[in-house]
Design a protein around this motif. Structure first.
Motif, PDB file in Angstrom:
ATOM      1  N   PRO A   9      -2.613   5.389  -5.079  1.00 49.37           N
ATOM      2  CA  PRO A   9      -3.932   5.782  -4.590  1.00 49.37           C
ATOM      3  C   PRO A   9      -4.180   7.259  -4.858  1.00 49.37           C
ATOM      4  O   PRO A   9      -3.250   8.063  -4.892  1.00 49.37           O
ATOM      5  N   THR A  10      -5.437   7.602  -5.092  1.00 51.45           N
ATOM      6  CA  THR A  10      -5.812   8.976  -5.399  1.00 51.45           C
ATOM      7  C   THR A  10      -6.656   9.567  -4.281  1.00 51.45           C
ATOM      8  O   THR A  10      -7.040   8.882  -3.316  1.00 51.45           O
ATOM      9  N   ILE A  11      -6.984  10.849  -4.437  1.00 51.46           N
ATOM     10  CA  ILE A  11      -7.819  11.522  -3.456  1.00 51.46           C
ATOM     11  C   ILE A  11      -9.212  10.891  -3.385  1.00 51.46           C
ATOM     12  O   ILE A  11      -9.858  10.889  -2.339  1.00 51.46           O
ATOM     13  N   VAL A  12      -9.656  10.324  -4.510  1.00 48.15           N
ATOM     14  CA  VAL A  12     -10.951   9.625  -4.536  1.00 48.15           C
ATOM     15  C   VAL A  12     -10.902   8.384  -3.649  1.00 48.15           C
ATOM     16  O   VAL A  12     -11.839   8.076  -2.912  1.00 48.15           O
ATOM     17  N   ALA A  15     -11.076   9.446  -0.027  1.00 50.31           N
ATOM     18  CA  ALA A  15     -12.438   9.846   0.344  1.00 50.31           C
ATOM     19  C   ALA A  15     -13.314   8.626   0.593  1.00 50.31           C
ATOM     20  O   ALA A  15     -14.089   8.583   1.567  1.00 50.31           O
ATOM     21  N   ALA A  16     -13.181   7.609  -0.282  1.00 53.11           N
ATOM     22  CA  ALA A  16     -13.980   6.393  -0.121  1.00 53.11           C
ATOM     23  C   ALA A  16     -13.610   5.660   1.169  1.00 53.11           C
ATOM     24  O   ALA A  16     -14.477   5.182   1.904  1.00 53.11           O
ATOM     25  N   ARG A  17     -12.317   5.553   1.464  1.00 49.60           N
ATOM     26  CA  ARG A  17     -11.864   4.861   2.662  1.00 49.60           C
ATOM     27  C   ARG A  17     -12.326   5.611   3.926  1.00 49.60           C
ATOM     28  O   ARG A  17     -12.717   4.987   4.920  1.00 49.60           O
ATOM     29  N   ALA A  18     -12.271   6.950   3.873  1.00 54.46           N
ATOM     30  CA  ALA A  18     -12.633   7.743   5.048  1.00 54.46           C
ATOM     31  C   ALA A  18     -14.140   7.928   5.195  1.00 54.46           C
ATOM     32  O   ALA A  18     -14.613   8.327   6.267  1.00 54.46           O
ATOM     33  N   GLY A  19     -14.874   7.673   4.114  1.00 53.82           N
ATOM     34  CA  GLY A  19     -16.321   7.866   4.176  1.00 53.82           C
ATOM     35  C   GLY A  19     -16.722   9.331   4.171  1.00 53.82           C
ATOM     36  O   GLY A  19     -17.726   9.723   4.774  1.00 53.82           O
ATOM     37  N   VAL A  20     -15.934  10.159   3.470  1.00 57.89           N
ATOM     38  CA  VAL A  20     -16.244  11.590   3.368  1.00 57.89           C
ATOM     39  C   VAL A  20     -16.179  11.989   1.897  1.00 57.89           C
ATOM     40  O   VAL A  20     -15.812  11.183   1.034  1.00 57.89           O
ATOM     41  N   SER A  21     -16.512  13.241   1.617  1.00 60.21           N
ATOM     42  CA  SER A  21     -16.490  13.712   0.238  1.00 60.21           C
ATOM     43  C   SER A  21     -15.065  14.016  -0.222  1.00 60.21           C
ATOM     44  O   SER A  21     -14.162  14.225   0.595  1.00 60.21           O
ATOM     45  N   ARG A  45      -6.085   9.145   8.740  1.00 59.03           N
ATOM     46  CA  ARG A  45      -5.937   7.709   8.934  1.00 59.03           C
ATOM     47  C   ARG A  45      -6.082   6.966   7.602  1.00 59.03           C
ATOM     48  O   ARG A  45      -5.314   6.051   7.293  1.00 59.03           O
ATOM     49  N   ALA A  46      -7.062   7.369   6.785  1.00 63.53           N
ATOM     50  CA  ALA A  46      -7.275   6.721   5.493  1.00 63.53           C
ATOM     51  C   ALA A  46      -6.074   6.938   4.572  1.00 63.53           C
ATOM     52  O   ALA A  46      -5.630   6.011   3.879  1.00 63.53           O
ATOM     53  N   ALA A  47      -5.544   8.152   4.578  1.00 59.96           N
ATOM     54  CA  ALA A  47      -4.389   8.457   3.731  1.00 59.96           C
ATOM     55  C   ALA A  47      -3.190   7.607   4.134  1.00 59.96           C
ATOM     56  O   ALA A  47      -2.455   7.090   3.278  1.00 59.96           O
TER      57      ALA A  47
END
Length: 337
Positions: A9-12, A15-21, A45-47
């Motif tokens: 998994p990447t930083i992108v 971001a998508a899972r967390a709903g942030v930029s 939490r997303a990470a």
């Protein structure tokens, strides 16, 4: 979304899972910039859910630090370099750094390429553990990155260094042999082009013995010469001159020579005494019983890491050259003449 089978998994994805930029994720994971507690909790939490592990090199692009130290070792099979590596890794970990290691293959140009590769990985500092690469070649890196030389005498004005006093060590172990009553001694000497450290210690052995009135037979122990050839030379010298002791520049060569002598029917120490140099486990173990000179490996490794971290924190810090003294390890391979 990324993160399929076999894909990290990447930083992108975070971001998508967390709903942030993506920039918000970067700020949270690097601990820089401004973000709310809610954003931090969502990103963490997303990470965790994705199994995301931040890449140290990527973090370095943001923070300017990777908290990684690059280490060049000349020979990964050498017990001295292996011991230094272990000490350095422990000390680096204590200071919040990791060690990335590469090895040379016996040529200066390859070692310089290896250092350049470490720099390209954005390591914060370099520790060079090689008795081959000239100081001028290492110093080329010093203006760009914190650089320390460990394990060899190095007095270049641009390079900090930590090392065993090779001249003192060679003289001290030579005194041990002379004090045991040996008046005709073979010293296996190493050319400076093969190893700076081994050359310095073996020449110091020769000089101290001669200063004490001991007859010295200097035998060339170039790296291309196999132990069997050296043993043949030693046996010839013993017959011609009554030599009663052989001094080796390393414990590793001492072990090889003792084996080669045994195959020729020469007993150690009954027929000839033999000494070594380095004193690194397991060859310094009491069960083996080598008479040798032990380098202060723990201090060299720890202080080298301390010096490179100090220069990372303050590039203007003064260059230091730390010469440390070792000790003789008594053993059963040296008997009184």
């Amino acid at each position: 979304m990324n993160g399929g089978r076999g894909t990290q998994p990447t930083i992108v994805d975070v971001a998508a899972r967390a709903g942030v930029s993506k920039s918000a994720v970067s700020r949270v994971l690097s601990g820089t910039g401004r973000y709310s507690d809610e954003t931090r909790e969502r990103v963490e939490r997303a990470a965790a859910e994705l199994g995301y592990v931040a890449n140290a090199m990527a973090r370095g692009l943001v923070s300017g630090r990777t908290h990684t130290i690059g280490m060049l070792m000349r020979d990964a099979s050498s017990m001295v370099y292996t011991a230094l590596h272990a000490v350095m890794e422990r000390r680096a970990s204590e200071l919040g750094y990791r060690v990335v290691t590469t090895t040379g293959v016996g040529r200066v140009e390859d070692e310089k390429s290896a250092l350049a590769a470490l720099v390209s990985m954005r390591v914060d500092g370099l520790v060079v553990c090689s008795g081959l690469m000239p100081a001028s070649e290492i110093a080329d890196f010093a203006p760009r990155i914190a650089t320390v030389v460990a394990g060899r005498p190095e007095l270049h004005p641009a390079l900090s260094s930590v090392y065993c006093d090779e001249v003192d060590g060679g003289a001290v172990i030579a005194d041990t042999v002379a004090d045991a009553g040996h008046t005709a001694v073979v010293v296996l000497t190493v050319p400076v082009g093969d190893a700076i450290t081994q050359h310095a210690r073996s020449r110091a052995m020769v000089e101290r013995l001669r200063a004490r009135g001991t007859r010295v037979i200097d035998i060339d122990a170039s790296f291309v010469r196999p132990p069997e050839d050296l043993a043949a030379d030693v046996v010839d010298v013993m017959r011609e001159s009554g030599t009663t002791a052989v001094m080796c520049p390393t414990d590793r060569l001492m072990l090889d020579l003792c084996g080669a002598l045994a195959r020729r029917g020469v007993r150690v120490p009954e027929d000839v005494s033999v000494t070594g140099f380095d004193g690194v486990h397991p060859l310094a173990d009491d069960w083996i019983g080598f008479t040798t000179f032990a380098q202060p490996i723990d201090r060299i490794g720890r202080e080298a890491i301390d010096l490179v971290v100090a220069r990372i924190d303050d590039p203007a810090s003064a260059v230091e050259h730390r010469s440390l003294r070792g000790t003789v390890v008594p053993g059963r391979t040296l008997r009184r003449a």
